[in-house]
Design a protein around this motif. Sequence first.
Motif, PDB file in Angstrom:
ATOM      1  N   LEU A  14      41.069  38.216  39.557  1.00 26.28           N
ATOM      2  CA  LEU A  14      42.269  38.389  40.377  1.00 26.28           C
ATOM      3  C   LEU A  14      41.990  38.079  41.844  1.00 26.28           C
ATOM      4  CD1 LEU A  14      43.821  41.551  38.694  1.00 26.28           C
ATOM      5  CD2 LEU A  14      44.532  39.154  38.454  1.00 26.28           C
ATOM      6  N   GLY A  15      40.797  38.409  42.334  1.00 25.24           N
ATOM      7  CA  GLY A  15      40.440  38.042  43.711  1.00 25.24           C
ATOM      8  C   GLY A  15      40.415  36.538  43.888  1.00 25.24           C
ATOM      9  N   SER A  16      39.852  35.846  42.907  1.00 26.92           N
ATOM     10  CA  SER A  16      39.789  34.387  42.961  1.00 26.92           C
ATOM     11  C   SER A  16      41.187  33.775  42.905  1.00 26.92           C
ATOM     12  CB  SER A  16      38.941  33.871  41.803  1.00 26.92           C
ATOM     13  OG  SER A  16      38.979  32.465  41.745  1.00 26.92           O
ATOM     14  N   VAL A  17      42.013  34.281  42.022  1.00 28.08           N
ATOM     15  CA  VAL A  17      43.370  33.738  41.871  1.00 28.08           C
ATOM     16  C   VAL A  17      44.216  34.054  43.108  1.00 28.08           C
ATOM     17  CG1 VAL A  17      45.486  33.884  40.495  1.00 28.08           C
ATOM     18  CG2 VAL A  17      43.267  33.728  39.360  1.00 28.08           C
ATOM     19  N   ALA A  18      44.076  35.255  43.656  1.00 25.45           N
ATOM     20  CA  ALA A  18      44.795  35.585  44.894  1.00 25.45           C
ATOM     21  C   ALA A  18      44.347  34.655  46.010  1.00 25.45           C
ATOM     22  CB  ALA A  18      44.554  37.046  45.271  1.00 25.45           C
ATOM     23  N   GLY A  19      43.050  34.380  46.051  1.00 29.84           N
ATOM     24  CA  GLY A  19      42.534  33.443  47.044  1.00 29.84           C
ATOM     25  C   GLY A  19      43.141  32.062  46.881  1.00 29.84           C
ATOM     26  N   GLN A  20      43.238  31.597  45.642  1.00 29.20           N
ATOM     27  CA  GLN A  20      43.836  30.284  45.388  1.00 29.20           C
ATOM     28  C   GLN A  20      45.293  30.256  45.827  1.00 29.20           C
ATOM     29  OE1 GLN A  20      43.243  28.836  41.388  1.00 29.20           O
ATOM     30  NE2 GLN A  20      41.148  29.595  41.367  1.00 29.20           N
ATOM     31  N   TRP A  21      46.032  31.309  45.522  1.00 33.16           N
ATOM     32  CA  TRP A  21      47.448  31.372  45.890  1.00 33.16           C
ATOM     33  C   TRP A  21      47.599  31.345  47.408  1.00 33.16           C
ATOM     34  CZ3 TRP A  21      50.294  35.386  48.340  1.00 33.16           C
ATOM     35  CH2 TRP A  21      51.656  35.129  48.404  1.00 33.16           C
ATOM     36  N   THR A  56      39.030  35.301  52.405  1.00 29.52           N
ATOM     37  CA  THR A  56      38.573  36.690  52.246  1.00 29.52           C
ATOM     38  C   THR A  56      38.661  37.127  50.784  1.00 29.52           C
ATOM     39  OG1 THR A  56      39.260  37.219  54.500  1.00 29.52           O
ATOM     40  CG2 THR A  56      38.966  39.073  52.986  1.00 29.52           C
ATOM     41  N   CYS A  57      39.769  36.798  50.138  1.00 34.04           N
ATOM     42  CA  CYS A  57      39.918  37.140  48.717  1.00 34.04           C
ATOM     43  C   CYS A  57      38.832  36.465  47.884  1.00 34.04           C
ATOM     44  CB  CYS A  57      41.298  36.736  48.206  1.00 34.04           C
ATOM     45  SG  CYS A  57      42.621  37.817  48.748  1.00 34.04           S
ATOM     46  N   TYR A  58      38.565  35.210  48.164  1.00 30.83           N
ATOM     47  CA  TYR A  58      37.490  34.510  47.453  1.00 30.83           C
ATOM     48  C   TYR A  58      36.154  35.217  47.672  1.00 30.83           C
ATOM     49  CZ  TYR A  58      39.306  30.190  45.431  1.00 30.83           C
ATOM     50  OH  TYR A  58      39.924  29.268  44.641  1.00 30.83           O
ATOM     51  N   GLY A  59      35.886  35.609  48.911  1.00 23.46           N
ATOM     52  CA  GLY A  59      34.639  36.300  49.215  1.00 23.46           C
ATOM     53  C   GLY A  59      34.522  37.620  48.478  1.00 23.46           C
ATOM     54  N   LEU A  60      35.603  38.403  48.473  1.00 21.92           N
ATOM     55  CA  LEU A  60      35.575  39.679  47.756  1.00 21.92           C
ATOM     56  C   LEU A  60      35.430  39.459  46.260  1.00 21.92           C
ATOM     57  CD1 LEU A  60      38.326  41.618  49.755  1.00 21.92           C
ATOM     58  CD2 LEU A  60      35.842  41.933  49.852  1.00 21.92           C
ATOM     59  N   GLY A  61      36.125  38.445  45.733  1.00 22.31           N
ATOM     60  CA  GLY A  61      35.979  38.116  44.317  1.00 22.31           C
ATOM     61  C   GLY A  61      34.552  37.731  43.968  1.00 22.31           C
ATOM     62  N   ALA A  62      33.890  37.003  44.869  1.00 27.53           N
ATOM     63  CA  ALA A  62      32.500  36.603  44.645  1.00 27.53           C
ATOM     64  C   ALA A  62      31.569  37.814  44.662  1.00 27.53           C
ATOM     65  CB  ALA A  62      32.067  35.588  45.700  1.00 27.53           C
ATOM     66  N   ILE A  63      31.824  38.753  45.557  1.00 28.84           N
ATOM     67  CA  ILE A  63      31.006  39.966  45.606  1.00 28.84           C
ATOM     68  C   ILE A  63      31.137  40.752  44.305  1.00 28.84           C
ATOM     69  CG2 ILE A  63      30.797  42.238  46.725  1.00 28.84           C
ATOM     70  CD1 ILE A  63      31.487  40.735  49.384  1.00 28.84           C
ATOM     71  N   VAL A  64      32.363  40.897  43.822  1.00 27.71           N
ATOM     72  CA  VAL A  64      32.576  41.619  42.560  1.00 27.71           C
ATOM     73  C   VAL A  64      31.942  40.856  41.400  1.00 27.71           C
ATOM     74  CG1 VAL A  64      34.334  42.495  40.961  1.00 27.71           C
ATOM     75  CG2 VAL A  64      34.641  42.770  43.418  1.00 27.71           C
ATOM     76  N   TYR A  65      32.010  39.527  41.435  1.00 28.17           N
ATOM     77  CA  TYR A  65      31.373  38.717  40.389  1.00 28.17           C
ATOM     78  C   TYR A  65      29.856  38.933  40.380  1.00 28.17           C
ATOM     79  CZ  TYR A  65      30.270  34.658  37.492  1.00 28.17           C
ATOM     80  OH  TYR A  65      29.802  33.833  36.497  1.00 28.17           O
ATOM     81  N   ILE A  66      29.267  39.028  41.556  1.00 24.88           N
ATOM     82  CA  ILE A  66      27.828  39.305  41.643  1.00 24.88           C
ATOM     83  C   ILE A  66      27.522  40.662  41.011  1.00 24.88           C
ATOM     84  CG2 ILE A  66      25.922  39.792  43.247  1.00 24.88           C
ATOM     85  CD1 ILE A  66      27.274  37.656  45.113  1.00 24.88           C
ATOM     86  N   LEU A  67      28.365  41.649  41.301  1.00 25.40           N
ATOM     87  CA  LEU A  67      28.181  42.966  40.685  1.00 25.40           C
ATOM     88  C   LEU A  67      28.311  42.875  39.167  1.00 25.40           C
ATOM     89  CD1 LEU A  67      30.214  45.173  43.203  1.00 25.40           C
ATOM     90  CD2 LEU A  67      27.723  44.855  43.087  1.00 25.40           C
ATOM     91  N   LEU A  68      29.233  42.069  38.700  1.00 27.80           N
ATOM     92  CA  LEU A  68      29.393  41.869  37.259  1.00 27.80           C
ATOM     93  C   LEU A  68      28.146  41.231  36.658  1.00 27.80           C
ATOM     94  CD1 LEU A  68      31.269  41.867  34.728  1.00 27.80           C
ATOM     95  CD2 LEU A  68      31.985  39.583  35.439  1.00 27.80           C
TER      96      LEU A  68
END
Length: 122
Positions: A14-21, A56-68
Amino acid sequence: MTPSEFGLFLISILGSVAGQWLLKAGALKLGKVNASNLFSHILGIITTPELLAGLTCYGLGAIVYILLLTRVKLSVAGPAVALSYVFSMLLGYFIFREPVPFIRMVGLGLIICGVVLVISKN
C-alpha cells in the motif's frame, strides 16, 4: 505467511501504491517534459507536494519491505510484491480513468493466481 508478516506485506504494498498514485498526480501537475523545460521540471519535482509525498510513501514502503525481508524468504516476498501491479491498475482505472483492455485484466488475474501460489504453504 503469518498474519503479522502478511500485515507488513500489505503495508509495504500500500505504501508503494500510494507512492505511485501521488507521483502520477504530481506528474500531471508538472505536464510533459521536453528539452526546453527539463530544468524547470527537475526543480518542479522538489517543490511539488504530491511528488514529495509520493517519494516519502515509497521510502516508508521500502522500510516496511526491509522489515518483511527479516521474516520472510525473498523467494516469497519478491514475487508477492507483484500485487502492486494489480492495485496500480485499479488506481489508474478508477482515479485516472485509464482504460483497461481485456488482455490486461487476464494478465492481472494470472498475477493474482501466481501470488496466491507463491505465498501459500506447501
